[in-house]
Design an enzyme around this catalytic site. Structure first.
Site, PDB file in Angstrom:
ATOM      1  N   GLN A  11       0.830  -1.197   0.000  1.00  0.00           N
ATOM      2  CA  GLN A  11       0.000   0.000   0.000  1.00  0.00           C
ATOM      3  C   GLN A  11       0.870   1.254   0.000  1.00  0.00           C
ATOM      4  O   GLN A  11       1.924   1.301   0.635  1.00  0.00           O
ATOM      5  CB  GLN A  11      -0.917   0.002   1.217  1.00  0.00           C
ATOM      6  CG  GLN A  11      -2.012   1.054   1.138  1.00  0.00           C
ATOM      7  CD  GLN A  11      -3.074   0.836   2.193  1.00  0.00           C
ATOM      8  OE1 GLN A  11      -3.171  -0.221   2.795  1.00  0.00           O
ATOM      9  NE2 GLN A  11      -3.890   1.839   2.426  1.00  0.00           N
ATOM     10  N   SER A  93       4.224  -6.025   2.799  1.00  0.00           N
ATOM     11  CA  SER A  93       2.944  -5.910   3.492  1.00  0.00           C
ATOM     12  C   SER A  93       1.826  -6.524   2.652  1.00  0.00           C
ATOM     13  O   SER A  93       1.803  -7.735   2.431  1.00  0.00           O
ATOM     14  CB  SER A  93       2.674  -4.443   3.847  1.00  0.00           C
ATOM     15  OG  SER A  93       1.553  -4.315   4.689  1.00  0.00           O
ATOM     16  N   LEU A  94       0.904  -5.715   2.156  1.00  0.00           N
ATOM     17  CA  LEU A  94      -0.140  -6.188   1.261  1.00  0.00           C
ATOM     18  C   LEU A  94       0.425  -7.041   0.129  1.00  0.00           C
ATOM     19  O   LEU A  94      -0.165  -8.059  -0.272  1.00  0.00           O
ATOM     20  CB  LEU A  94      -0.874  -4.977   0.680  1.00  0.00           C
ATOM     21  CG  LEU A  94      -1.525  -5.136  -0.698  1.00  0.00           C
ATOM     22  CD1 LEU A  94      -2.771  -5.962  -0.576  1.00  0.00           C
ATOM     23  CD2 LEU A  94      -1.781  -3.795  -1.335  1.00  0.00           C
ATOM     24  N   ARG A 118      -9.217  -7.484   4.133  1.00  0.00           N
ATOM     25  CA  ARG A 118      -8.129  -6.960   4.971  1.00  0.00           C
ATOM     26  C   ARG A 118      -8.137  -5.439   4.944  1.00  0.00           C
ATOM     27  O   ARG A 118      -7.996  -4.784   5.990  1.00  0.00           O
ATOM     28  CB  ARG A 118      -6.792  -7.482   4.446  1.00  0.00           C
ATOM     29  CG  ARG A 118      -5.540  -7.001   5.182  1.00  0.00           C
ATOM     30  CD  ARG A 118      -4.319  -7.596   4.484  1.00  0.00           C
ATOM     31  NE  ARG A 118      -3.056  -7.328   5.154  1.00  0.00           N
ATOM     32  CZ  ARG A 118      -2.245  -6.322   4.873  1.00  0.00           C
ATOM     33  NH1 ARG A 118      -2.588  -5.438   3.934  1.00  0.00           N
ATOM     34  NH2 ARG A 118      -1.076  -6.189   5.513  1.00  0.00           N
ATOM     35  N   HIS A 198       1.005  -1.565  10.812  1.00  0.00           N
ATOM     36  CA  HIS A 198       2.082  -2.353  11.419  1.00  0.00           C
ATOM     37  C   HIS A 198       2.432  -1.840  12.822  1.00  0.00           C
ATOM     38  O   HIS A 198       3.597  -1.730  13.190  1.00  0.00           O
ATOM     39  CB  HIS A 198       3.301  -2.401  10.497  1.00  0.00           C
ATOM     40  CG  HIS A 198       2.981  -3.032   9.176  1.00  0.00           C
ATOM     41  ND1 HIS A 198       2.736  -4.374   9.046  1.00  0.00           N
ATOM     42  CD2 HIS A 198       2.788  -2.489   7.951  1.00  0.00           C
ATOM     43  CE1 HIS A 198       2.428  -4.639   7.788  1.00  0.00           C
ATOM     44  NE2 HIS A 198       2.447  -3.510   7.105  1.00  0.00           N
ATOM     45  N   GLN A 247       1.331 -10.181  10.726  1.00  0.00           N
ATOM     46  CA  GLN A 247       1.885  -9.103   9.918  1.00  0.00           C
ATOM     47  C   GLN A 247       1.144  -7.775  10.090  1.00  0.00           C
ATOM     48  O   GLN A 247       1.714  -6.708   9.933  1.00  0.00           O
ATOM     49  CB  GLN A 247       1.864  -9.551   8.446  1.00  0.00           C
ATOM     50  CG  GLN A 247       2.635  -8.677   7.496  1.00  0.00           C
ATOM     51  CD  GLN A 247       1.835  -8.431   6.238  1.00  0.00           C
ATOM     52  OE1 GLN A 247       0.803  -7.770   6.274  1.00  0.00           O
ATOM     53  NE2 GLN A 247       2.318  -8.960   5.134  1.00  0.00           N
TER      54      GLN A 247
END
Length: 309
Positions: A11, A93-94, A118, A198, A247
């Site tokens: 992202q 991440s994503l 998500r 995060h 995560q």
């Protein structure tokens, strides 16, 4: 033969217009965008191609949009380079969801629905607490951790040498930026994000994400997929599910992940999806490796030529 790793953006890589020329030039890409619209029940393709930027940037839209464009780039590269071989994947991440799909651990359709969910869960967590993030440039990890402890924020991303990202309550992020500058950071820049990704402020997203993951088939990856939370390859399906839930609140160990791949002999990296942020990080980590990307038609053609050579 060069060992090749595929990298998928996270992202923040979203940009109005992403994927549009790929859909205009390739019927298979257009079909994927139409399939995504049908699966999600709204016009995600229009948001990717036309915006508005404020809507595309919303977590619940940015995440499936980036996943979709990354997957389209992956499929088009496979079509352009028959017999394309890759030996590992990773995603920021994503992007870890796209990396898992490319490695065969998730079906494209399941991954798309998961990242949409998500994004929605994370958007809801953002709305519960006003959070923020900041990039800290030119300050070592030790002093940055001292800043985190003093300001009451968390280290969220280990991107590349000289670039760390902090996450936490918005008012504390401002304090952390001041402290980082006072300790010698070259720059301390608040990021234009919706929340404190995060960090512990994202914890409300974990239970619903775990429930969504429990409903989705997960297969053992066909190639190693480097996990953000460990900077080592994922284990089996249950470990993958647990890692993806962790995560959400754990720091992204991107630089350690890339260093693991480098230590394993990887010398070619291909970034798939919008932007070249990951390529930039990698060049800061190791200038000697080959870095390619596929974000649009010109970069697809250039990467196909480089691989053919």
């Amino acid at each position: 033969m060069a060992k090749t790793a595929l990298l998928f953006a996270g992202q923040g890589a979203q940009v109005v217009g992403m994927g549009r020329d790929l859909a205009e030039h390739f019927p298979a890409a257009q079909a994927r965008f139409e399939q995504a619209n049908a699966l999600l029940g709204y016009d995600l393709a229009r948001l990717c191609f036309e915006g508005p930027e404020a809507e595309l940037t919303r977590t619940e839209h940015a995440q499936p949009g980036i996943y979709l464009v990354g997957w389209v780039a992956f499929e088009l590269l496979q079509a352009a380079v028959p017999g394309l071989e890759f030996h590992a994947t990773a995603g920021l991440s994503l992007g870890e969801f796209t990396a898992l799909a490319a490695a065969g651990a998730l079906r494209f359709e399941d991954g798309l629905r998961l990242v949409r969910a998500r994004g929605r869960f994370m958007q809801e967590a953002c709305e519960l607490a006003r959070g923020g993030m900041a990039a800290i440039l030119g300050l070592e990890e030790g002093p940055t951790r001292e800043v985190c402890a003093e300001a009451g924020v968390e280290l969220a991303n280990f991107n590349c040498p000289g670039q760390l990202v902090l996450s936490g309550p918005a008012d504390r992020i401002a304090v952390a930026c001041d402290l980082a500058r006072a300790r010698g950071a070259r720059r301390a820049v608040p990021l234009p994000v919706a929340g404190a990704y995060h960090s512990g402020l994202m914890a409300p997203a974990q239970a619903p994400l775990a429930a969504a993951l429990a409903e989705v088939p997960v297969a053992p990856p066909r190639v190693p997929v480097v996990a953000n939370v460990t900077a080592r390859p994922h284990g089996g399906p249950e470990v993958i599910r647990e890692s993806l839930v962790r995560q959400v609140t754990a720091p992204v160990l991107w630089e350690p992940s890339m260093r693991w791949l480098l230590a394993e002999g990887f010398t070619r990296f291909i970034e798939l999806g919008p932007g070249t942020t990951l390529s930039g990080f990698l060049k800061r980590i190791d200038k000697t490796v080959q870095v390619l990307n596929v974000a649009d038609v010109p970069s697809l053609e250039a990467t196909a030529r480089a691989l053919a050579a």
